[in-house]
Design a protein around this motif. Sequence first.
Motif, PDB file in Angstrom:
ATOM      1  N   GLU A   1       9.506  -1.830 -18.853  1.00  0.00           N
ATOM      2  CA  GLU A   1      10.534  -2.777 -18.413  1.00  0.00           C
ATOM      3  C   GLU A   1      10.886  -2.617 -16.936  1.00  0.00           C
ATOM      4  O   GLU A   1      11.439  -3.522 -16.324  1.00  0.00           O
ATOM      5  CB  GLU A   1      11.801  -2.592 -19.239  1.00  0.00           C
ATOM      6  CG  GLU A   1      11.623  -2.877 -20.703  1.00  0.00           C
ATOM      7  CD  GLU A   1      12.818  -2.422 -21.529  1.00  0.00           C
ATOM      8  OE1 GLU A   1      13.778  -1.841 -20.978  1.00  0.00           O
ATOM      9  OE2 GLU A   1      12.774  -2.634 -22.748  1.00  0.00           O
ATOM     10  N   LEU A   2      10.620  -1.444 -16.380  1.00  0.00           N
ATOM     11  CA  LEU A   2      10.995  -1.192 -14.990  1.00  0.00           C
ATOM     12  C   LEU A   2      10.145  -0.081 -14.413  1.00  0.00           C
ATOM     13  O   LEU A   2       9.425   0.623 -15.130  1.00  0.00           O
ATOM     14  CB  LEU A   2      12.490  -0.815 -14.886  1.00  0.00           C
ATOM     15  CG  LEU A   2      12.953   0.411 -15.663  1.00  0.00           C
ATOM     16  CD1 LEU A   2      12.791   1.700 -14.862  1.00  0.00           C
ATOM     17  CD2 LEU A   2      14.395   0.245 -16.060  1.00  0.00           C
ATOM     18  N   TRP A   3      10.250   0.028 -13.100  1.00  0.00           N
ATOM     19  CA  TRP A   3       9.629   1.108 -12.347  1.00  0.00           C
ATOM     20  C   TRP A   3      10.798   1.806 -11.673  1.00  0.00           C
ATOM     21  O   TRP A   3      11.592   1.149 -10.976  1.00  0.00           O
ATOM     22  CB  TRP A   3       8.665   0.491 -11.350  1.00  0.00           C
ATOM     23  CG  TRP A   3       7.999   1.408 -10.386  1.00  0.00           C
ATOM     24  CD1 TRP A   3       7.831   2.755 -10.493  1.00  0.00           C
ATOM     25  CD2 TRP A   3       7.400   1.028  -9.150  1.00  0.00           C
ATOM     26  NE1 TRP A   3       7.162   3.235  -9.408  1.00  0.00           N
ATOM     27  CE2 TRP A   3       6.878   2.186  -8.565  1.00  0.00           C
ATOM     28  CE3 TRP A   3       7.257  -0.181  -8.486  1.00  0.00           C
ATOM     29  CZ2 TRP A   3       6.230   2.177  -7.349  1.00  0.00           C
ATOM     30  CZ3 TRP A   3       6.604  -0.188  -7.281  1.00  0.00           C
ATOM     31  CH2 TRP A   3       6.096   0.979  -6.727  1.00  0.00           C
TER      32      TRP A   3
ATOM     33  N   ASP B   1      11.322   5.920  -7.164  1.00  0.00           N
ATOM     34  CA  ASP B   1       9.888   5.956  -6.865  1.00  0.00           C
ATOM     35  C   ASP B   1       9.473   4.762  -6.010  1.00  0.00           C
ATOM     36  O   ASP B   1       8.473   4.829  -5.289  1.00  0.00           O
ATOM     37  CB  ASP B   1       9.068   5.947  -8.153  1.00  0.00           C
ATOM     38  CG  ASP B   1       9.127   7.267  -8.903  1.00  0.00           C
ATOM     39  OD1 ASP B   1       9.498   8.291  -8.285  1.00  0.00           O
ATOM     40  OD2 ASP B   1       8.810   7.278 -10.100  1.00  0.00           O
ATOM     41  N   GLN B   2      10.222   3.678  -6.105  1.00  0.00           N
ATOM     42  CA  GLN B   2       9.867   2.491  -5.323  1.00  0.00           C
ATOM     43  C   GLN B   2      10.154   2.674  -3.830  1.00  0.00           C
ATOM     44  O   GLN B   2       9.423   2.141  -2.988  1.00  0.00           O
ATOM     45  CB  GLN B   2      10.626   1.267  -5.851  1.00  0.00           C
ATOM     46  CG  GLN B   2      10.169   0.853  -7.239  1.00  0.00           C
ATOM     47  CD  GLN B   2      10.840  -0.398  -7.704  1.00  0.00           C
ATOM     48  OE1 GLN B   2      10.761  -1.437  -7.039  1.00  0.00           O
ATOM     49  NE2 GLN B   2      11.501  -0.333  -8.848  1.00  0.00           N
TER      50      GLN B   2
ATOM     51  N   LEU C   1      17.261   7.886   2.275  1.00  0.00           N
ATOM     52  CA  LEU C   1      17.810   6.696   1.615  1.00  0.00           C
ATOM     53  C   LEU C   1      18.044   6.966   0.135  1.00  0.00           C
ATOM     54  O   LEU C   1      19.087   6.576  -0.405  1.00  0.00           O
ATOM     55  CB  LEU C   1      16.897   5.487   1.806  1.00  0.00           C
ATOM     56  CG  LEU C   1      17.385   4.195   1.153  1.00  0.00           C
ATOM     57  CD1 LEU C   1      18.771   3.783   1.662  1.00  0.00           C
ATOM     58  CD2 LEU C   1      16.373   3.073   1.365  1.00  0.00           C
ATOM     59  N   ARG C   2      17.125   7.626  -0.538  1.00  0.00           N
ATOM     60  CA  ARG C   2      17.344   7.973  -1.949  1.00  0.00           C
ATOM     61  C   ARG C   2      18.617   8.799  -2.107  1.00  0.00           C
ATOM     62  O   ARG C   2      19.430   8.531  -2.988  1.00  0.00           O
ATOM     63  CB  ARG C   2      16.149   8.773  -2.498  1.00  0.00           C
ATOM     64  CG  ARG C   2      15.032   7.914  -3.012  1.00  0.00           C
ATOM     65  CD  ARG C   2      14.068   8.710  -3.863  1.00  0.00           C
ATOM     66  NE  ARG C   2      13.759  10.013  -3.314  1.00  0.00           N
ATOM     67  CZ  ARG C   2      12.558  10.399  -2.882  1.00  0.00           C
ATOM     68  NH1 ARG C   2      11.548   9.583  -2.930  1.00  0.00           N
ATOM     69  NH2 ARG C   2      12.377  11.616  -2.422  1.00  0.00           N
TER      70      ARG C   2
ATOM     71  N   GLY D   1       4.889  -4.492 -11.211  1.00  0.00           N
ATOM     72  CA  GLY D   1       5.141  -3.233 -11.917  1.00  0.00           C
ATOM     73  C   GLY D   1       4.608  -2.096 -11.080  1.00  0.00           C
ATOM     74  O   GLY D   1       4.137  -2.306  -9.962  1.00  0.00           O
ATOM     75  N   PRO D   2       4.666  -0.898 -11.606  1.00  0.00           N
ATOM     76  CA  PRO D   2       4.182   0.246 -10.829  1.00  0.00           C
ATOM     77  C   PRO D   2       2.693   0.124 -10.526  1.00  0.00           C
ATOM     78  O   PRO D   2       1.916  -0.275 -11.395  1.00  0.00           O
ATOM     79  CB  PRO D   2       4.458   1.448 -11.719  1.00  0.00           C
ATOM     80  CG  PRO D   2       4.981   0.942 -13.000  1.00  0.00           C
ATOM     81  CD  PRO D   2       5.166  -0.522 -12.918  1.00  0.00           C
ATOM     82  N   PRO D   3       2.306   0.461  -9.308  1.00  0.00           N
ATOM     83  CA  PRO D   3       0.884   0.392  -8.956  1.00  0.00           C
ATOM     84  C   PRO D   3       0.096   1.501  -9.656  1.00  0.00           C
ATOM     85  O   PRO D   3       0.687   2.440 -10.217  1.00  0.00           O
ATOM     86  CB  PRO D   3       0.888   0.584  -7.441  1.00  0.00           C
ATOM     87  CG  PRO D   3       2.160   1.259  -7.124  1.00  0.00           C
ATOM     88  CD  PRO D   3       3.133   0.864  -8.187  1.00  0.00           C
TER      89      PRO D   3
END
Length: 166
Positions: free
Chosen positions: A24-26, A30-31, A70-71, A100-102
Motif C-alpha cells: 500500500e505504501l513505500w 526511505d523515499q 530532513l528525515r 511504488g518502491p523501485p
Amino acid sequence: AGPLFARFETPLTCFVITGFLDGELWPWDDQIPYIFRDARNRRFALELPDGNTEEFDLDRQGPARLASALRDRLKTLPQDALYPWLSSLYSAADVEEPPGPPPGMQAMSCPEARRFIAMGHAIAPHTRTHRILSQLSDASSHAEISDSAARVHEETGKRSAVFAYP
C-alpha cells in the motif's frame, strides 16, 4: 538472514510496516534519500508540513547528509499529512514519483513472511505507515498500532506479544 539464523537455531523477530508488507505504501523515510539521490533540481526551497520553508542545496550540502537532516526534522513535525506532502518534495526536486518502491527497495512479500515464520522466526507489528506516533493525533496513533497488530495477527494467526514503535 532468516535461513542463516535458523541454521543456528537462533530465532529472529522481524517488525513489519504492514502497509509496506501489503504493497500500500513505500515508507516515507526511505523515499527521501531516493529523491535527493536522483534530484535533477539541485537547489530548491520547499514548504515543510509545519508551514516553514526550508532551502535545499544538494551540491553544497550533499544528498545523503541533507536526506538524513530532513528525515530527522520531519520526525519532529506533525505526521498526519506526511505522505501527501512527499509529492511536493518529488516535484521540487524534479524527480518522477514512482508508483511504488523501485527494485531493491521492496518489502518482503506475504509468502516470504510465511516462509520466515516457518523457519522458527516471528513477525511483529511496527505500525501501518511508519509515521512517528508521538507526532500523530491519539486516534491516528491508535489506528496505526491496532491496524498493524490486527494485520500481523491475520497473516500469522498469532497475536504478537511485542511491538516496535517508530
